[in-house]
Design an enzyme around this catalytic site. Sequence first.
Site, PDB file in Angstrom:
ATOM      1  N   GLU A  51      37.968  56.478  32.514  1.00 38.59           N
ATOM      2  CA  GLU A  51      38.812  55.285  32.344  1.00 38.59           C
ATOM      3  C   GLU A  51      39.568  55.380  31.024  1.00 38.59           C
ATOM      4  O   GLU A  51      39.004  55.779  30.011  1.00 38.59           O
ATOM      5  CB  GLU A  51      37.947  54.016  32.342  1.00 38.59           C
ATOM      6  N   ARG A  91      39.374  40.067  39.045  1.00 37.31           N
ATOM      7  CA  ARG A  91      39.765  38.711  38.678  1.00 37.31           C
ATOM      8  C   ARG A  91      40.295  38.692  37.253  1.00 37.31           C
ATOM      9  O   ARG A  91      41.331  38.126  36.977  1.00 37.31           O
ATOM     10  CB  ARG A  91      38.549  37.775  38.782  1.00 37.31           C
ATOM     11  N   ASP A 136      39.478  38.040  32.927  1.00 36.35           N
ATOM     12  CA  ASP A 136      38.960  36.921  32.136  1.00 36.35           C
ATOM     13  C   ASP A 136      40.129  36.163  31.520  1.00 36.35           C
ATOM     14  O   ASP A 136      41.238  36.693  31.447  1.00 36.35           O
ATOM     15  CB  ASP A 136      38.038  37.438  31.028  1.00 36.35           C
ATOM     16  N   ALA A 158      38.255  37.729  42.757  1.00 35.96           N
ATOM     17  CA  ALA A 158      38.839  39.034  43.085  1.00 35.96           C
ATOM     18  C   ALA A 158      38.875  39.270  44.601  1.00 35.96           C
ATOM     19  O   ALA A 158      39.784  39.949  45.095  1.00 35.96           O
ATOM     20  CB  ALA A 158      38.036  40.136  42.396  1.00 35.96           C
ATOM     21  N   HIS A 175      26.928  39.451  36.716  1.00 38.43           N
ATOM     22  CA  HIS A 175      28.128  38.988  36.011  1.00 38.43           C
ATOM     23  C   HIS A 175      27.767  37.715  35.232  1.00 38.43           C
ATOM     24  O   HIS A 175      27.030  36.865  35.740  1.00 38.43           O
ATOM     25  CB  HIS A 175      29.249  38.711  37.034  1.00 38.43           C
ATOM     26  N   LYS A 212      33.304  40.217  48.633  1.00 36.90           N
ATOM     27  CA  LYS A 212      34.425  41.039  48.136  1.00 36.90           C
ATOM     28  C   LYS A 212      34.501  42.357  48.908  1.00 36.90           C
ATOM     29  O   LYS A 212      35.589  42.789  49.302  1.00 36.90           O
ATOM     30  CB  LYS A 212      34.219  41.282  46.631  1.00 36.90           C
TER      31      LYS A 212
HETATM   32  C1  LIG Z   1      34.796  48.639  36.187  1.00 37.39           C
HETATM   33  C2  LIG Z   1      35.446  47.443  35.553  1.00 37.39           C
HETATM   34  C3  LIG Z   1      36.807  47.501  35.195  1.00 37.39           C
HETATM   35  C4  LIG Z   1      37.431  46.401  34.593  1.00 37.39           C
HETATM   36  N1  LIG Z   1      38.766  46.482  34.250  1.00 37.39           N
HETATM   37  C5  LIG Z   1      39.384  45.424  33.708  1.00 37.39           C
HETATM   38  C6  LIG Z   1      40.787  45.458  33.388  1.00 37.39           C
HETATM   39  O1  LIG Z   1      41.466  46.465  33.592  1.00 37.39           O
HETATM   40  N2  LIG Z   1      41.360  44.354  32.848  1.00 37.39           N
HETATM   41  C7  LIG Z   1      40.636  43.198  32.617  1.00 37.39           C
HETATM   42  O2  LIG Z   1      41.230  42.227  32.137  1.00 37.39           O
HETATM   43  N3  LIG Z   1      39.317  43.113  32.930  1.00 37.39           N
HETATM   44  C8  LIG Z   1      38.671  44.189  33.458  1.00 37.39           C
HETATM   45  N4  LIG Z   1      37.334  44.112  33.770  1.00 37.39           N
HETATM   46  C9  LIG Z   1      36.591  42.879  33.453  1.00 37.39           C
HETATM   47  C10 LIG Z   1      36.614  41.865  34.629  1.00 37.39           C
HETATM   48  O3  LIG Z   1      37.919  41.445  34.874  1.00 37.39           O
HETATM   49  C11 LIG Z   1      35.722  40.681  34.240  1.00 37.39           C
HETATM   50  O4  LIG Z   1      34.378  41.095  34.178  1.00 37.39           O
HETATM   51  C12 LIG Z   1      35.861  39.415  35.081  1.00 37.39           C
HETATM   52  O5  LIG Z   1      35.075  38.400  34.453  1.00 37.39           O
HETATM   53  C13 LIG Z   1      35.345  39.523  36.515  1.00 37.39           C
HETATM   54  O6  LIG Z   1      36.172  40.239  37.311  1.00 37.39           O
HETATM   55  P1  LIG Z   1      35.712  40.623  38.819  1.00 37.39           P
HETATM   56  O7  LIG Z   1      36.830  41.293  39.431  1.00 37.39           O
HETATM   57  O8  LIG Z   1      34.394  41.286  38.791  1.00 37.39           O
HETATM   58  O9  LIG Z   1      35.559  39.130  39.427  1.00 37.39           O
HETATM   59  P2  LIG Z   1      34.937  38.537  40.754  1.00 37.39           P
HETATM   60  O10 LIG Z   1      34.518  39.586  41.697  1.00 37.39           O
HETATM   61  O11 LIG Z   1      35.878  37.499  41.229  1.00 37.39           O
HETATM   62  O12 LIG Z   1      33.618  37.828  40.196  1.00 37.39           O
HETATM   63  C14 LIG Z   1      33.699  36.933  39.092  1.00 37.39           C
HETATM   64  C15 LIG Z   1      32.542  35.927  39.173  1.00 37.39           C
HETATM   65  O13 LIG Z   1      32.777  35.021  40.262  1.00 37.39           O
HETATM   66  C16 LIG Z   1      31.693  35.054  41.166  1.00 37.39           C
HETATM   67  N5  LIG Z   1      32.239  34.935  42.538  1.00 37.39           N
HETATM   68  C17 LIG Z   1      32.971  35.864  43.188  1.00 37.39           C
HETATM   69  N6  LIG Z   1      33.311  35.417  44.413  1.00 37.39           N
HETATM   70  C18 LIG Z   1      32.769  34.170  44.533  1.00 37.39           C
HETATM   71  C19 LIG Z   1      32.768  33.192  45.566  1.00 37.39           C
HETATM   72  N7  LIG Z   1      33.390  33.417  46.739  1.00 37.39           N
HETATM   73  N8  LIG Z   1      32.101  32.019  45.336  1.00 37.39           N
HETATM   74  C20 LIG Z   1      31.480  31.793  44.140  1.00 37.39           C
HETATM   75  N9  LIG Z   1      31.445  32.688  43.132  1.00 37.39           N
HETATM   76  C21 LIG Z   1      32.093  33.851  43.327  1.00 37.39           C
HETATM   77  C22 LIG Z   1      31.011  36.390  40.929  1.00 37.39           C
HETATM   78  O14 LIG Z   1      29.643  36.375  41.354  1.00 37.39           O
HETATM   79  C23 LIG Z   1      31.170  36.567  39.442  1.00 37.39           C
HETATM   80  O15 LIG Z   1      30.198  35.831  38.746  1.00 37.39           O
HETATM   81  C24 LIG Z   1      36.676  45.208  34.346  1.00 37.39           C
HETATM   82  C25 LIG Z   1      35.302  45.161  34.705  1.00 37.39           C
HETATM   83  C26 LIG Z   1      34.697  46.270  35.281  1.00 37.39           C
HETATM   84  C27 LIG Z   1      33.233  46.199  35.639  1.00 37.39           C
END
Ligand SMILES: Cc1cc2nc3c(=O)[nH]c(=O)nc-3n(C[C@H](O)[C@H](O)[C@H](O)COP(=O)(O)OP(=O)(O)OC[C@H]3O[C@@H](n4cnc5c(N)ncnc54)[C@H](O)[C@@H]3O)c2cc1C
Length: 288
Positions: free
Chosen positions: A17, A107, A109, A125, A149, A165
């Site tokens: 990455e 998603r 932050d 997401a 998370h 997801k």
């Molecule tokens: C490998 C990796 C790469 C990353 N790259 C970046 C990047 O390039 N840029 C950046 O800004 N951030 C990045 N992040 C950080 C990430 O954006 C954050 O951790 C963010 O808080 C969560 O994103 P997510 O896509 O996992 O969210 P989600 O999958 O949406 O999950 C977020 C939270 O919501 C909850 N949730 C999901 N769906 C539901 C539902 N239907 N009902 C209720 N709760 C739900 C989940 O359990 C979790 O607690 C990265 C993280 C990782 C692990």
Amino acid sequence: MFIRDIFKQKKPVLSFEVFPPKEEDGLDAVLGAVKEMSALPIDYMSVTYGAGGSNSKSTAKIAAYLKDNLSVPSLAHLTCVANTKDAVKSTLAEYKKMGIENILALRGDKPRDHIGQLFPGYKYASELVEDIKKYGDFCVGGACYPECHPDSDSLDADIENLKIKVDAGVDFLVTQMFFDNDKFYAFRDRCVKKGINIPINPGIMPLTKAQQIQRMAILSGGSSMPAKFLRIISKYQDNPEALKQAGIAYAVEQIIDLLSNDADGIHIYTMNRPEIAEKIVGVVNNLF
Ligand SMILES: Cc1cc2nc3c(=O)[nH]c(=O)nc-3n(C[C@H](O)[C@H](O)[C@H](O)COP(=O)(O)OP(=O)(O)OC[C@H]3O[C@@H](n4cnc5c(N)ncnc54)[C@H](O)[C@@H]3O)c2cc1C
């Protein structure tokens, strides 16, 4: 090339990455680092995205450079927080135009200094995954968290949401960094029990600088740090060369253990530092 096909053809997969520069004029330095790293036997490289779209153009440029100039399959990250559906659509159109085939759907932050609605288009997401799949023929990755998370009350609830997801169309997962492999193995078992059967690429962040320690704790969202790891920090944090060497050795040990436990791949958070990536891969390249 679709990354899901790489996982079908070859396991374990090795990926790196990198992150785009904060300012546009830092782009050449990042492209230089990426070029150096592309000489290593990697299967793909991922490029992060500033939540809120701050450096989305650089993400796309680096991802395109990787595949067009270096023949390295690339994975462009995309976040949906603070983004409207129209804004996401235009980024997808840009990715498509540039021939980017793989997207890590996130998603994100709350962006620093953000004013206004946090979720004008998407709450999770999984909703972004659905739209990407509807929009075009992209291979889609998703993030996952072996130690839960921070927004979730329990790992069980988090894995339930992860399943939503994955069912929305995720082809493979990349994990948050972790320092205790047993946490990853327990998570992987729980995913299989929930019916999540796509490849899970474990993320490894080598500790190489004292300034990184605090950032790692924040970025990792509270990943547990085993006593062995903490001893390295406390013993060597004031000796930069020793800390770098011990941090690389710790990452190498984690990687060897993961590969001997049939991990689908290794994803190294390189912090844009080719010399660190080279040192690690130099020790473990025969394991891939
Ligand atoms: C490998 C990796 C790469 C990353 N790259 C970046 C990047 O390039 N840029 C950046 O800004 N951030 C990045 N992040 C950080 C990430 O954006 C954050 O951790 C963010 O808080 C969560 O994103 P997510 O896509 O996992 O969210 P989600 O999958 O949406 O999950 C977020 C939270 O919501 C909850 N949730 C999901 N769906 C539901 C539902 N239907 N009902 C209720 N709760 C739900 C989940 O359990 C979790 O607690 C990265 C993280 C990782 C692990």
